[in-house]
Write an enzyme that holds these catalytic residues in place. Sequence first.
Site, PDB file in Angstrom:
ATOM      1  CB  THR A  90      -0.936   0.000   1.221  1.00  9.77           C
ATOM      2  OG1 THR A  90      -1.789  -1.139   1.160  1.00  9.77           O
ATOM      3  CG2 THR A  90      -1.786   1.257   1.279  1.00  9.77           C
ATOM      4  CE1 TYR A 142      -3.958  -0.159  -1.219  1.00  3.31           C
ATOM      5  CE2 TYR A 142      -5.816   0.793  -0.039  1.00  3.31           C
ATOM      6  CZ  TYR A 142      -4.714  -0.029  -0.066  1.00  3.31           C
ATOM      7  OH  TYR A 142      -4.354  -0.737   1.059  1.00  3.31           O
ATOM      8  CB  THR A 188      -0.064  -3.504   6.223  1.00  2.00           C
ATOM      9  OG1 THR A 188      -1.276  -3.520   5.466  1.00  2.00           O
ATOM     10  CG2 THR A 188       0.558  -2.113   6.182  1.00  2.00           C
ATOM     11  CG  ASP A 189      -2.865  -7.730   3.636  1.00  2.00           C
ATOM     12  OD1 ASP A 189      -3.282  -6.887   4.450  1.00  2.00           O
ATOM     13  OD2 ASP A 189      -3.477  -8.029   2.593  1.00  2.00           O
ATOM     14  CE  LYS A 229      -3.704  -4.735   7.809  1.00  2.00           C
ATOM     15  NZ  LYS A 229      -3.645  -4.864   6.344  1.00  2.00           N
ATOM     16  CD  GLU A 267      -7.689 -25.706  27.634  1.00  2.00           C
ATOM     17  OE1 GLU A 267      -8.444 -26.620  27.262  1.00  2.00           O
ATOM     18  OE2 GLU A 267      -8.047 -24.816  28.431  1.00  2.00           O
TER      19      GLU A 267
END
Length: 356
Positions: free
Chosen positions: A40, A54, A120-121, A193, A313
């Site tokens: 981006t 975009y 950023t992903d 993120k 767990e």
Amino acid sequence: MRISHPMHRWLAGLLLSAASAVAMAQAARPHVVVLATGGTIAGAGASAANSATYAAAKVPVDKLLAGLPELASVARVSGEQVFQIASESFTNDHLLQLGKRVSALAKQADVDGIVITHGTDTLEETAYFLNLVVRTTKPIVVVGSMRPGTALSADGALNLYDAVGVAASKDAAGKGVLVTMNDEIQSGRDVSKTINIKTEAFKSQWGPLGMVVEGKNYWFRAPVKRHTSASEFNIDEIQALPAVDIVYGYGNMNTTGIEAYGKAGVKALVHAGTGNGSVAAQAVPALQALRAQGVQVVRSARVPDGFVLRNAEQPDDKYDWVVAHDLRPQKARILAMVALTKTNDSKELQRIFWEY
């Protein structure tokens, strides 16, 4: 033309001295190399009102840097276009190519810091990978933006300015790979993120290492996990990364994904479990069968914060599974890939997950 008049000679000398002073001042500034990979921060929208719609990876690094003349007051900046892609398309081969280039630059005496512009992903995955495998104390900063440069209130220019400033700073040395966005300096290990439509998208449950305000760094904590120069891993020795994938835990989970990854030949499978890395009862036998085939099972959690407790767990000792500690599934995958280049012993893998 010959200069004979004393005043002319004096002016010529003055101009020469001034030019020499400027050249010396420029040479004295730290040299920061910006490696551009797309995303981006190199994106462009159809109009200034397009902040979320975009095309990513459109603006080349030379134009990115030319649009920010303020960088000249911070460092001598040079740029390289390594890739021009949206970061969701990053592959293991991209990680290896980028890591080797960063390592080579870090070895150069004339390079003081390195900045990687990135979508950023998967920015957090690349930052953590570099944090594990590049052996240097020189600052490495990964930076992106949530809005393209064409948008109103675009965040990329300030993010990049801050990133170059951090990479040029001596006080950033030895702190591992950093992520500088939204005025914050985050650890590449810790940060993730957390939202896709706000500029404050990157957060760590342990908080930022510091902040950048008007070009000045303010530090509040330092990373304690092993990284970069203290790492046992070295990108220069890694030629390929083993196949590691992620399977997601959810209500009414079936075992189709687990079995498919096993047939595909994965070397490790990260289970992104609910809560404390919980595993559905019907999935346990499938994961046990995978482990019996020699595939490492890493128990992680899909929740954004907290950490997975060993033998809570699930009886990890009994099943010979590894827990991911506080690493989210996508980062657990990165560490598992890197660790498997050194060992396939589950106890050693668990040590690595505690230390890194």
